[in-house]
Design a protein around this motif. Sequence first.
Motif, PDB file in Angstrom:
ATOM      1  N   ALA A 137      39.618  39.279  42.420  1.00 61.05           N
ATOM      2  CA  ALA A 137      41.073  39.342  42.347  1.00 61.05           C
ATOM      3  C   ALA A 137      41.534  40.149  41.129  1.00 61.05           C
ATOM      4  N   ASN A 138      40.668  40.238  40.120  1.00 63.45           N
ATOM      5  CA  ASN A 138      41.060  40.939  38.894  1.00 63.45           C
ATOM      6  C   ASN A 138      40.770  42.440  38.930  1.00 63.45           C
ATOM      7  N   SER A 139      40.255  42.926  40.074  1.00 60.35           N
ATOM      8  CA  SER A 139      39.873  44.347  40.148  1.00 60.35           C
ATOM      9  C   SER A 139      41.059  45.257  40.443  1.00 60.35           C
ATOM     10  N   LEU A 140      42.175  45.032  39.785  1.00 61.70           N
ATOM     11  CA  LEU A 140      43.340  45.904  39.990  1.00 61.70           C
ATOM     12  C   LEU A 140      43.270  47.057  38.997  1.00 61.70           C
ATOM     13  N   PRO A 141      43.823  48.233  39.383  1.00 60.23           N
ATOM     14  CA  PRO A 141      43.710  49.406  38.517  1.00 60.23           C
ATOM     15  C   PRO A 141      44.475  49.302  37.192  1.00 60.23           C
ATOM     16  N   ASN A 142      45.323  48.313  37.033  1.00 59.66           N
ATOM     17  CA  ASN A 142      46.047  48.173  35.761  1.00 59.66           C
ATOM     18  C   ASN A 142      45.694  46.867  35.043  1.00 59.66           C
ATOM     19  N   VAL A 143      44.608  46.220  35.482  1.00 58.13           N
ATOM     20  CA  VAL A 143      44.225  44.953  34.862  1.00 58.13           C
ATOM     21  C   VAL A 143      42.873  45.088  34.175  1.00 58.13           C
ATOM     22  N   TYR A 144      42.835  44.656  32.932  1.00 59.60           N
ATOM     23  CA  TYR A 144      41.593  44.619  32.169  1.00 59.60           C
ATOM     24  C   TYR A 144      41.304  43.150  31.903  1.00 59.60           C
ATOM     25  N   ALA A 145      40.182  42.672  32.399  1.00 56.98           N
ATOM     26  CA  ALA A 145      39.908  41.235  32.314  1.00 56.98           C
ATOM     27  C   ALA A 145      38.676  40.953  31.479  1.00 56.98           C
ATOM     28  N   VAL A 146      38.782  39.957  30.615  1.00 57.49           N
ATOM     29  CA  VAL A 146      37.620  39.543  29.824  1.00 57.49           C
ATOM     30  C   VAL A 146      37.371  38.046  30.021  1.00 57.49           C
ATOM     31  N   SER A 147      36.177  37.644  29.749  1.00 58.85           N
ATOM     32  CA  SER A 147      35.848  36.232  29.821  1.00 58.85           C
ATOM     33  C   SER A 147      34.819  35.903  28.745  1.00 58.85           C
TER      34      SER A 147
END
Lengths: 306, 363
Positions: free
Chosen positions: B134-144
């Motif tokens: 779900a986080n694979s959007l072109p304007n989303v940078y996701a960290v965990s």
Amino acid sequence: MNNIIASFFSASFLFIVIRVGIPLLFASMSAYVASLSGILNIAVEGIMIFGALFGVYFSALSHSAWIGLLGVIVIGTVCSLILAFFTMKMKADAAMSGIALNLFASDISIWLLLIWTGSKGTSASLPSKVLPTINIPIIKDIPILGQIISGHYFLTYVCIALAIFVYILVYKTPFGMHMKACGLDADAALSVGIKVNKVRLISIILSGILAALGGAYLSMGYMPIFSNNMTASRGWIGIAANAVGQGNFLIVILATFVFAIAQGIVNNLALMQLPSELINTIPYLCVMIGLIILSVRNYQKARKNK
Amino acid sequence: MKKVLSLLLVLVLALSLVACDNKSGSTSGTTDGGDSDVTKIALLLPYIGDQSYFDVTYQGLSLLKEKYGDAVEVKLIEMGTDAAGWETANRQAAEAGYDIIISGNFEYEAAMLAVAKDYPDIKYLNFDYSDAEANSLPNVYAVSYACNELGYLTGVVAAIKSKSGVIGAVGGMDLNGIRQFIAGYFQGAMAVNPDIKVLSSFVGDFSDANKAKEISLNMIAQGADVIWGVAGGAGNGVFAAAAENPGVWAIGVDTDQYVTMAGQPELQATILTSGMKNCDKAILAGVTAIMEGTAPYGTQEFLTYKDGAVGLAENDYYKANMTEEELALVEEYTSKILTGEVSVVDELVTPGVYEELLAEVSD
């Protein structure tokens, strides 16, 4: 696993049941005295939150747990007077006023906590005081009994004393008879000269103080700090216990401790490898079973009377 | 007169509604355009003040302000705990002209992502993602964060400090995210002492501190002498239980809870260390990457112990209560993560590993 099951049959388990059950008993007594005189108090949960919060705040302010306790009694009285004003004087719907007070308490308590501590979570930064733990002389040395009833928090003994007081008040004094009369039929009570409003006002104040003390038990002994929404629905369980009792104080106490035992079992079973979601439903299952038994009894009674 | 007073009742009712409503984000006063060279950054959290997870995250804004000064304008938006309001709060923030919006966590990311789709020009930082797809959007940078490694670290400390060979872990809700912490704890404890017994249990929510205390007291009765609270606000119950039982240590979570317990010396004295999730540093690093244009949008990054994203609270109290040998032992085991000698199990990658290890540490 065996020693967990064995722990249900030990003196320390009964000690735990009392420790877990006292806040529930405060709540159910609060609901009981109000409903007996014909006023619905569903603000138990909210008043408990205020009791828990103000106890911590006043004790930190005054550096004395006892002044904190006095503050708890004052705040319980104030809450019940607000409730009485709306329901008795303004004739507002009791359920609505109760819900208003509950919502108000859960939000305003966070706001007050923020102002006083700079935190919306806990009062850990306030140097609040706790009420002492009481070891009863002589009794504490009696083998099993001492293990069960000695060494509890101060408010535990206050709660037991208040339970005896409520029992005597309701069953042995004219005032208790007046409370019941007001609850059964206010007009009839009025017609024989009972001051309905006065009786109800005293009952609701008593109810408010009981609920506030229940809150203080949670934050001034059981835990030494207040944390956001720490009452965790204990007020509602008290209201349910009162509903199961249907005006009989001893059944109210019995129902309260059935919930407490269920909660104690849950806390113990939690250490076994069982699904926690399932275990956590046990106390609520008990509420449902209690209500089913109750309605079956009522149904049978109604059929007999036909 | 009566009318006035019944109006007062209405007012009390309304006030409590407003009090709820306030939390669902007020973004007024920031609606003017974003064409200047000041980068406007918003952080959306349900609330702050848990002295734990959310507060650390909020610290990230201060770090940004410190680093960039007047070049950035930062704002915290509190969305409230009502799930129905989260998407609205996100949409309001997007409409209010922020350049970078930070939010996330398994519970809140769905609301953020639903809105992020509609605003391709706004850059989003998910500071703690859970659903990679779900986080694979072109304007989303996701960290965990490697919470499993965090659990490993605290498990190592607990096993080293335990004299009885029995330790405990009190979780908040029984969620995979919490199991991830505790599975690592099991592994860390077993690495130090293969015969260790670990008791593990869940409160059922993150607020009932009294219940957490009961569970901890039960664990202590079963012989546990080091207990880790992974239960947000309810975790304070673990400290209270330890305070009543001299010789029992508690371990905090997410932030250095020794510092946050300053007003309660008795509780504070039980906190040996805390497993810290450095969300603040992750926000600083994430926003820096976005501002420098190096952020890998559409992909997710897993921040580990090696990256400094998780670690132990090594304050003076911890050092004073650990002997030289104990500290050396901790160092020995934790360095194995850095060298890659040990890879810590991850409940989120291999579901069921918690149950497996639980069976091993329960005997």
